[in-house]
Scaffold this active site. Structure first.
Site, short mmCIF file in Angstrom:
data_model
loop_
_atom_site.label_atom_id
_atom_site.label_comp_id
_atom_site.label_asym_id
_atom_site.label_seq_id
_atom_site.Cartn_x
_atom_site.Cartn_y
_atom_site.Cartn_z
N ASP A 222 -14.59 -51.16 32.96
CA ASP A 222 -13.77 -51.20 32.05
C ASP A 222 -12.37 -50.81 32.28
OD1 ASP A 222 -13.09 -52.33 28.82
OD2 ASP A 222 -12.54 -51.17 29.38
N THR B 97 -11.91 -55.06 27.46
CA THR B 97 -12.25 -55.10 28.60
C THR B 97 -13.34 -56.21 28.49
OG1 THR B 97 -10.49 -54.74 29.81
CG2 THR B 97 -11.88 -56.55 30.51
N ASP B 98 -14.72 -55.09 28.11
CA ASP B 98 -15.99 -55.30 28.17
C ASP B 98 -16.08 -55.82 26.68
OD1 ASP B 98 -16.97 -54.47 30.56
OD2 ASP B 98 -17.52 -52.17 29.17
N VAL B 99 -15.62 -55.93 25.83
CA VAL B 99 -16.33 -56.54 24.31
C VAL B 99 -15.90 -58.25 24.14
CG1 VAL B 99 -15.58 -57.19 22.38
CG2 VAL B 99 -15.09 -54.69 23.01
N GLY C 197 -17.83 -59.60 26.51
CA GLY C 197 -19.11 -60.16 25.94
C GLY C 197 -18.44 -61.52 25.09
#
Length: 429
Positions: free
Chosen positions: A179, A207-209, A212
């Site tokens: 991220d 960015t990860d969230v 997802g």
């Protein structure tokens, strides 16, 4: 869709802060629209597990596939740690708060996919599954015969979502992606921080969230398409693509103007006043989104004439940003934060305090919405989705490593002696 028991033995837990005793059975049922969908979550860390947790909250049975020795990387990403209550007198392993944020509503099957027996187990599960989530490097699962192409040969209706740093194709496809690095490469850090300071990452791995969330949208769209065609899909999702896509107005500011946006700290590049201001005893943010709101703010601050001339329109306020912001700051700094917030509330001027996280969870609106939960004694943050008044938050806590291995394998038809052999050989935990 594959029918499976999604009640999750981990699971009939107690949930504090739910929708309340008035929640109807119909509403509760509506909050689990993915009942009967089976997901194999072979992902780790945050982006993939975030998708798996959301699918689990929506009613899918999510089987989290973990290495029997170390499990998900985030199990070790503490402190802080949560220490569960002993079960039958035995101590319960402590769990990192980071792990707990993204693994609710899952069953944990700890299996070594590098072994032939482990690969056979995953293939057998994939044959009856609807969705597989994975975030191995490109080609990483092919050596085990567990890549998207191999699994879809076994089950052509399978939806496989592969999450990587840079996608399945392109000059960077072989690289690992994290991220922080993607926030840098994808431009977000260039937009974040004070104009004269260092570019900054966000305080959450956003960015990860967002990846997802995009993964969830992608697999649900693929499931919908499967209803018409009977065919599954391979969803290719890259953190860098997501970061670029979610630059939103800043991306278009660049594409339209050809100029790299400046960093504005807590200010907005396109709207004024839309930023943080210091008061005598703290800080607040003003988010004035239209000219009528600004006119009310000008009146509150004792300068109704500001709503005319240079400051009458947002375009004019942006052009004269420096002068106007200094005028507003000069007045707000002479009063107390809560006074200004109350006055803004009374006049319909959007404003709010800058809360610490303990203040967030003590906020009356956050408490009313039940956003802080405890599930079987484990702290959780609720799913924000509600269906007909019912929260979509699942009522079983993140699993301990390998907690459901026996159950899942028994449901697959393995005997007790088969399971004991696999455990003895270190293939499962």
């Amino acid at each position: 869709m594959h029918q499976a028991d999604s009640s999750a033995e981990a699971g009939a837990g107690n949930t504090a802060g739910g929708s309340g005793p008035g929640e109807s059975a119909q509403a509760a049922s509506a909050a689990r629209p993915l009942e009967g969908v089976t997901v194999l979550d072979m992902s780790r860390v945050l982006a993939g597990p975030w998708c798996g947790q959301l699918l689990g909250d929506l009613g899918a049975r999510v089987i989290k596939i973990e290495h029997p020795g170390r499990g998900d990387d985030t199990r070790g990403w503490g402190p802080p740690w949560h220490q569960g209550e002993p079960i039958d007198g035995d101590a319960v392993e402590r769990q990192a708060a980071y792990y707990l944020c993204a693994n609710r509503a899952k069953q944990s099957l700890a299996v070594d996919i590098a072994s032939a027996d482990g690969q056979r187990l995953i293939k057998a599960l994939a044959k009856g599954a609807d969705i597989v989530l994975e975030n191995f490097k490109v080609g990483g699962l092919a050596r085990y015969g567990l890549d998207a192409a191999s699994l879809r040969e076994i089950n052509p209706a399978l939806v496989v979502c592969s999450i990587t740093g840079f996608g399945q194709t392109g000059p960077y496809a072989h690289r690992a992606g994290y991220d922080f690095m993607i926030q840098a490469m994808g431009g977000l850090m260039s937009l974040t921080g004070d104009a004269d300071g260092m570019p900054m990452k966000t305080g959450v791995a956003i960015t990860d969230v967002m990846t997802g969330l995009y993964a969830t949208v992608g697999v649900l769209a693929a499931l919908h398409r499967r209803r018409e065609t009977g065919e599954g899909s391979h969803v290719d999702l890259a953190l860098l693509d997501v970061q670029v896509a979610t630059l939103a107005n800043q991306a278009l500011n660049t594409l339209v103007s050809g100029v790299a946006p400046q960093r504005f700290g807590n200010a907005h590049p396109n709207i004024v006043p839309y930023q943080a201001f210091a008061c005598r005893d703290g800080h607040l943010v003003l988010t004035v989104g239209n000219d009528a709101q600004f006119a009310r703010l000008a009146e509150l601050l004792g300068h109704p004439e500001w709503a005319e001339g240079d400051y009458a329109t947002n375009e004019g306020r942006v052009a004269h940003r420096q002068d106007l912001v200094a005028l507003i700051q000069g007045i707000l700094s002479g009063g107390e934060r809560d006074h200004w917030l109350a006055e803004c509330e009374a006049r319909g001027i959007p404003a709010g305090p800058i809360h610490t996280l303990p203040e967030v969870f003590a906020d009356p609106q956050v408490r009313h919405r039940g956003m802080a939960r405890e599930i079987d004694g484990v702290p959780q943050v609720a799913n924000p989705l509600r269906f007909d008044g019912a929260s979509a938050t699942a009522d079983f806590a993140p699993p301990r490593l390998g907690e459901h291995s026996d159950r899942v394998l028994t449901e697959m038809g393995l005997s007790a002696s088969d399971i004991e052999r696999l455990r003895r050989e270190g293939i499962i935990r």
